[in-house]
Design an enzyme around this catalytic site. Structure first.
Site, short mmCIF file in Angstrom:
data_model
loop_
_atom_site.label_atom_id
_atom_site.label_comp_id
_atom_site.label_asym_id
_atom_site.label_seq_id
_atom_site.Cartn_x
_atom_site.Cartn_y
_atom_site.Cartn_z
N SER A 150 38.81 38.47 43.69
CA SER A 150 38.60 38.86 45.09
C SER A 150 37.14 39.28 45.24
O SER A 150 36.53 39.74 44.26
CB SER A 150 39.51 40.03 45.45
N TYR A 163 42.51 48.23 43.21
CA TYR A 163 42.43 46.79 43.43
C TYR A 163 41.04 46.28 43.06
O TYR A 163 40.88 45.30 42.32
CB TYR A 163 42.74 46.49 44.90
#
Ligand code: NAP
Length: 363
Positions: A150, A163
């Site tokens: 990501s 995350y």
């Protein structure tokens, strides 16, 4: 010529494991790889949804099989790889580590269980599945791993620190494995998306205020589609990508190329007024000892000792100095008057962006 083209741009005869293939980016990737000729195995936790997808793929003529597997469970990952090994005769050409999850919170609010859950789903599953797949990938003689990371692993986002940490670790893992397993003819790359319209972020993107924030940070002015990620994933697995390894490629509508500059402008706005009042003396030592200032950006010591440098990100330095002391960016019409123009140089490891921001008195 046509035959050469076909073989370079085809996955015909190849085998692939795509984790989390029933929705979103994983689903698009299963279809992309299968359309290009690969035989695909996928997994997810929801058996009913998995069976429905398998039926749909069968009716489209794709060669796709599936297993129920929770990728966050070590035991189930071992079972998954045993299954893959048995159906593909101990050989695998493509591993797509796609499964991922998130819980967005301030760092101080995360529980130990939430930490473990995100870590095991995002990072540990990718790491362990790569380990388990290694003998199969090596046995195929020509193989490729693609991690779905990501942009949150590259820059700070409003998506939670755990995350971001898992995705940052995956980015580094990509480089480690690319070097370690190159001798086994295994290429390892990573795709780092920004907001993509999937079930993972559906609720977020339905919130107009949130969507506006995403769009405002995206040069292409929209979130992406899963197929805009899967196309790159498939490309990285093709023979046509045979010299590409260890790369982290963003699919982000241009978001990451604007971030440094934007941060710098915001920083400039908050710092400028106080900076000009500060005498350069205290900065001389700091600036003179800054390793990047001289080596990377070609700024002379003379300029450096009369300027300010700030690390504003892992790969970004903001340099502030009067352009009258730095001739390459001095404009012809600028006189050496008391009001000296300032240039703000935003340097990243890839590029040097210059932003001329006007005039300010340094006297
Ligand atoms: N969408 C975005 O904006 C975005 C942006 C950057 C990066 N990413 C990354 O892209 C990857 C895919 O995200 P997505 O948006 O496509 O997610 P998604 O729409 O939620 O789809 C996730 C898929 O993975 C499966 N899955 C989830 N947890 C699993 C587990 N523990 N074990 C096995 N299967 C599991 C889901 O099926 P079950 O729920 O039935 O298991 C589903 O098939 C993730 O790594 C995510 O971090 C997404």
């Amino acid at each position: 010529m046509a035959a050469r083209c076909n073989s370079r741009w085809s996955l015909s005869g190849m085998t692939a494991l795509v984790t989390g293939g029933t929705r979103g980016i994983g689903h698009a990737t299963v279809e992309e790889l299968a359309e290009m000729g690969a035989t695909v195995h996928t997994c997810s936790r929801n058996e009913e949804e998995l069976n429905q997808r398998l039926q749909e793929w069968k009716s489209k003529g794709f060669k796709v099989s599936g297993s129920v597997c929770d990728a966050s469970s070590r035991e189930q990952r071992v079972q998954l790889m045993e299954k893959v090994s048995s159906i593909f005769d101990g050989k695998l050409n493509i591993l797509i580590n796609n499964v991922g999850t998130n819980i967005r919170k301030p760092t101080v609010d995360y529980t130990a269980e939430e930490y473990s859950g995100i870590m095991s789903t995002n990072l540990e599953s990718s790491y362990h599945l790569s380990q388990l797949a290694h003998p199969l990938l090596k046995a195929s003689g020509n193989s490729s791993i693609v991690f779905i990371s990501s942009v949150a692993g590259l820059v700070h986002l409003f998506s939670g620190s755990i995350y971001g940490a898992t995705k940052g670790a995956i980015n580094q893992l990509t480089k480690n494995l690319a070097c370690e397993w190159a001798k086994d003819n295994i290429r390892v790359n990573c795709v780092a998306p920004w907001y993509i319209k999937t079930s993972l972020v559906k609720t977020l993107l339905e919130n107009k205020e949130f969507l506006d924030r995403v769009v405002s940070r995206t040069p292409l002015k929209r979130p992406g589609e899963p197929e805009e990620v899967s196309s790159l994933v498939a490309f990285l697995c093709l023979p046509a990508a045979s010299y590409i390894t260890g790369q982290i490629i963003c699919v982000d509508g241009g978001m990451t190329i604007t971030l440094s500059l934007k941060s710098a402008i915001q920083l400039h706005e908050s710092l400028t007024m106080s900076l000009v009042k500060v005498k350069s003396k205290s900065h001389q030592a700091e600036c003179g000892s800054h390793p990047n200032t001289h080596a990377c950006h070609g700024v002379s010591r003379e300029v450096c000792t009369t300027s300010w440098s700030f690390l504003i990100g892992p790969r970004t330095t903001l340099l502030i100095f009067p352009t009258t002391w730095y001739s390459p960016i001095k404009r012809k019409d600028q006189a050496n008057g008391p009001d000296r123009p300032l240039a703000f140089n935003v340097s990243t490891s890839h590029q040097l962006l210059r932003l001329h921001v006007g005039y300010m008195s340094l006297s």
